[in-house]
Design a protein around this motif. Structure first.
Motif, PDB file in Angstrom:
ATOM      1  N   GLY A 148       0.784  -1.218   0.000  1.00 13.40           N
ATOM      2  CA  GLY A 148       0.000   0.000   0.000  1.00 13.40           C
ATOM      3  C   GLY A 148       0.821   1.275   0.000  1.00 13.40           C
ATOM      4  O   GLY A 148       1.809   1.406  -0.734  1.00 13.40           O
ATOM      5  N   ILE A 149       0.423   2.214   0.824  1.00 12.90           N
ATOM      6  CA  ILE A 149       1.098   3.513   0.889  1.00 12.90           C
ATOM      7  C   ILE A 149       2.536   3.343   1.365  1.00 12.90           C
ATOM      8  O   ILE A 149       3.440   4.031   0.878  1.00 12.90           O
ATOM      9  N   GLY A 150       2.779   2.429   2.279  1.00 12.50           N
ATOM     10  CA  GLY A 150       4.136   2.206   2.775  1.00 12.50           C
ATOM     11  C   GLY A 150       5.078   1.779   1.666  1.00 12.50           C
ATOM     12  O   GLY A 150       6.190   2.313   1.544  1.00 12.50           O
ATOM     13  N   ARG A 151       4.640   0.841   0.869  1.00  8.52           N
ATOM     14  CA  ARG A 151       5.484   0.396  -0.250  1.00  8.52           C
ATOM     15  C   ARG A 151       5.708   1.531  -1.253  1.00  8.52           C
ATOM     16  O   ARG A 151       6.805   1.689  -1.796  1.00  8.52           O
ATOM     17  N   THR A 152       4.670   2.316  -1.492  1.00  6.82           N
ATOM     18  CA  THR A 152       4.809   3.440  -2.418  1.00  6.82           C
ATOM     19  C   THR A 152       5.796   4.469  -1.873  1.00  6.82           C
ATOM     20  O   THR A 152       6.577   5.055  -2.641  1.00  6.82           O
ATOM     21  N   PHE A 153       5.782   4.686  -0.559  1.00  2.00           N
ATOM     22  CA  PHE A 153       6.788   5.558   0.053  1.00  2.00           C
ATOM     23  C   PHE A 153       8.190   5.051  -0.291  1.00  2.00           C
ATOM     24  O   PHE A 153       9.069   5.821  -0.688  1.00  2.00           O
ATOM     25  N   VAL A 154       8.403   3.767  -0.124  1.00  2.78           N
ATOM     26  CA  VAL A 154       9.729   3.189  -0.379  1.00  2.78           C
ATOM     27  C   VAL A 154      10.137   3.406  -1.830  1.00  2.78           C
ATOM     28  O   VAL A 154      11.268   3.841  -2.122  1.00  2.78           O
ATOM     29  N   GLU A 155       9.245   3.120  -2.748  1.00  5.19           N
ATOM     30  CA  GLU A 155       9.562   3.259  -4.172  1.00  5.19           C
ATOM     31  C   GLU A 155       9.898   4.705  -4.532  1.00  5.19           C
ATOM     32  O   GLU A 155      10.844   4.970  -5.285  1.00  5.19           O
ATOM     33  N   GLU A 156       9.149   5.654  -3.984  1.00  3.31           N
ATOM     34  CA  GLU A 156       9.392   7.059  -4.299  1.00  3.31           C
ATOM     35  C   GLU A 156      10.655   7.571  -3.607  1.00  3.31           C
ATOM     36  O   GLU A 156      11.396   8.377  -4.182  1.00  3.31           O
ATOM     37  N   LEU A 157      10.917   7.094  -2.409  1.00  2.00           N
ATOM     38  CA  LEU A 157      12.157   7.477  -1.721  1.00  2.00           C
ATOM     39  C   LEU A 157      13.381   7.017  -2.506  1.00  2.00           C
ATOM     40  O   LEU A 157      14.380   7.743  -2.606  1.00  2.00           O
ATOM     41  N   LEU A 158      13.318   5.821  -3.070  1.00  2.00           N
ATOM     42  CA  LEU A 158      14.418   5.331  -3.899  1.00  2.00           C
ATOM     43  C   LEU A 158      14.625   6.229  -5.109  1.00  2.00           C
ATOM     44  O   LEU A 158      15.756   6.587  -5.454  1.00  2.00           O
ATOM     45  N   LYS A 159      13.522   6.610  -5.754  1.00  2.00           N
ATOM     46  CA  LYS A 159      13.618   7.484  -6.928  1.00  2.00           C
ATOM     47  C   LYS A 159      14.240   8.835  -6.577  1.00  2.00           C
ATOM     48  O   LYS A 159      14.934   9.439  -7.398  1.00  2.00           O
ATOM     49  N   ARG A 160      13.977   9.309  -5.360  1.00  2.00           N
ATOM     50  CA  ARG A 160      14.468  10.629  -4.956  1.00  2.00           C
ATOM     51  C   ARG A 160      15.878  10.577  -4.367  1.00  2.00           C
ATOM     52  O   ARG A 160      16.396  11.592  -3.930  1.00  2.00           O
ATOM     53  N   GLY A 161      16.462   9.391  -4.360  1.00  2.00           N
ATOM     54  CA  GLY A 161      17.861   9.288  -3.989  1.00  2.00           C
ATOM     55  C   GLY A 161      18.161   9.082  -2.527  1.00  2.00           C
ATOM     56  O   GLY A 161      19.261   9.420  -2.067  1.00  2.00           O
ATOM     57  N   ALA A 162      17.218   8.500  -1.773  1.00  2.00           N
ATOM     58  CA  ALA A 162      17.506   8.181  -0.373  1.00  2.00           C
ATOM     59  C   ALA A 162      18.716   7.247  -0.307  1.00  2.00           C
ATOM     60  O   ALA A 162      18.873   6.345  -1.131  1.00  2.00           O
TER      61      ALA A 162
END
Length: 247
Positions: free
Chosen positions: A16-30
């Motif tokens: 859900g939202i948690g997984r989407t957070f992870v995917e977007e954080l990766l894209k933003r260079g965490a």
């Protein structure tokens, strides 16, 4: 704060939202993301690509020992995202017991409280921030999800208190108000539903912009929020027609 090179912990990261957070954080260079879930086996699909920035972390936010262990292991966190949630979608009176109501408070209120208490010293050192996933039901009571609404209202009040208490150490605290999303949990709510990505994008944009307030995430949420701000009694009256289903 910037997401690029941040070290982030996401609770309920498996879907859900948690997984989407992870995917977007990766894209933003965490730089590193602790992906936390009660059962780390549920993270297998997320981890299968082998991205070394992802670190699996067993974590039940209602278990004090696991919370303490997480704070010890993830002692480099710069952003804590309290995303894990639980919803029974039942009435306050029509529910067969109050067990689900207790669980909602444990996960949605006591969980973020315990996590933020545990990580506050870490965030004081790293100059970081906290994101609490709330809901528009923090502001409006929905009888068909009565005790969930109550737990999210408690979460909003807690978020505001945490923000005030941690201001002195420079910790940013963002609360996220959102309507139902296209997730397993949100599927029990009526359409239309927001995409998790819209919620996550607005949230992370607010974090990066330095917001230290609630963010109203998603166009659909902003429409409801505007109506509520203009006439809260009217919106509450509308929501109060949505009663729990008879068993």
């Amino acid at each position: 704060m910037k997401i690029e090179n941040a070290v982030v912990l996401v609770t309920g990261a498996n879907r859900g939202i948690g997984r989407t957070f992870v995917e977007e954080l990766l894209k933003r260079g965490a730089a590193k993301i602790y992906v936390a879930a009660r059962d780390t086996a549920s993270l297998s699909d997320l981890l299968k690509a082998g991205d070394r920035r992802l670190v699996a972390l067993p974590l039940d936010v209602t278990d004090p020992d696991q919370v303490a262990a997480a704070a010890s292991v993830a002692n480099d966190v710069t952003l804590l995202i309290n995303n894990a949630g639980y919803a029974a979608f039942d009435g306050a009176i029509s529910a067969t017991s109050i067990d689900d109501a207790r669980q909602e408070m444990e996960v949605n209120y006591f969980g973020p409280l315990a996590m933020t208490r545990a990580f506050a010293p870490v965030l004081a050192k790293t100059g970081g921030g906290v994101v609490n996933m709330l809901s528009m039901l923090s502001l409006i009571s929905l009888p068909m999800a009565a005790t969930y609404s109550a737990s999210k209202a408690a979460g909003l009040s807690l978020t505001r208190s945490i923000r005030a208490e941690l201001a002195g150490q420079g910790t940013q605290v963002v609360g996220v108000l959102a309507v139902q999303a296209e997730t397993e949990m949100g599927a029990k709510m009526p359409e239309p539903r927001l995409s998790p990505l819209e919620i996550v994008t607005d949230t992370l944009d607010a974090v990066e912009a330095g917001s230290n307030d609630e963010v109203v995430a998603g166009a659909q949420t902003r429409g409801i929020h505007d109506k509520f701000t203009a006439n809260p009694q009217q919106v509450q009256a509308m929501m109060s027609t949505k009663l729990p289903q008879k068993r």
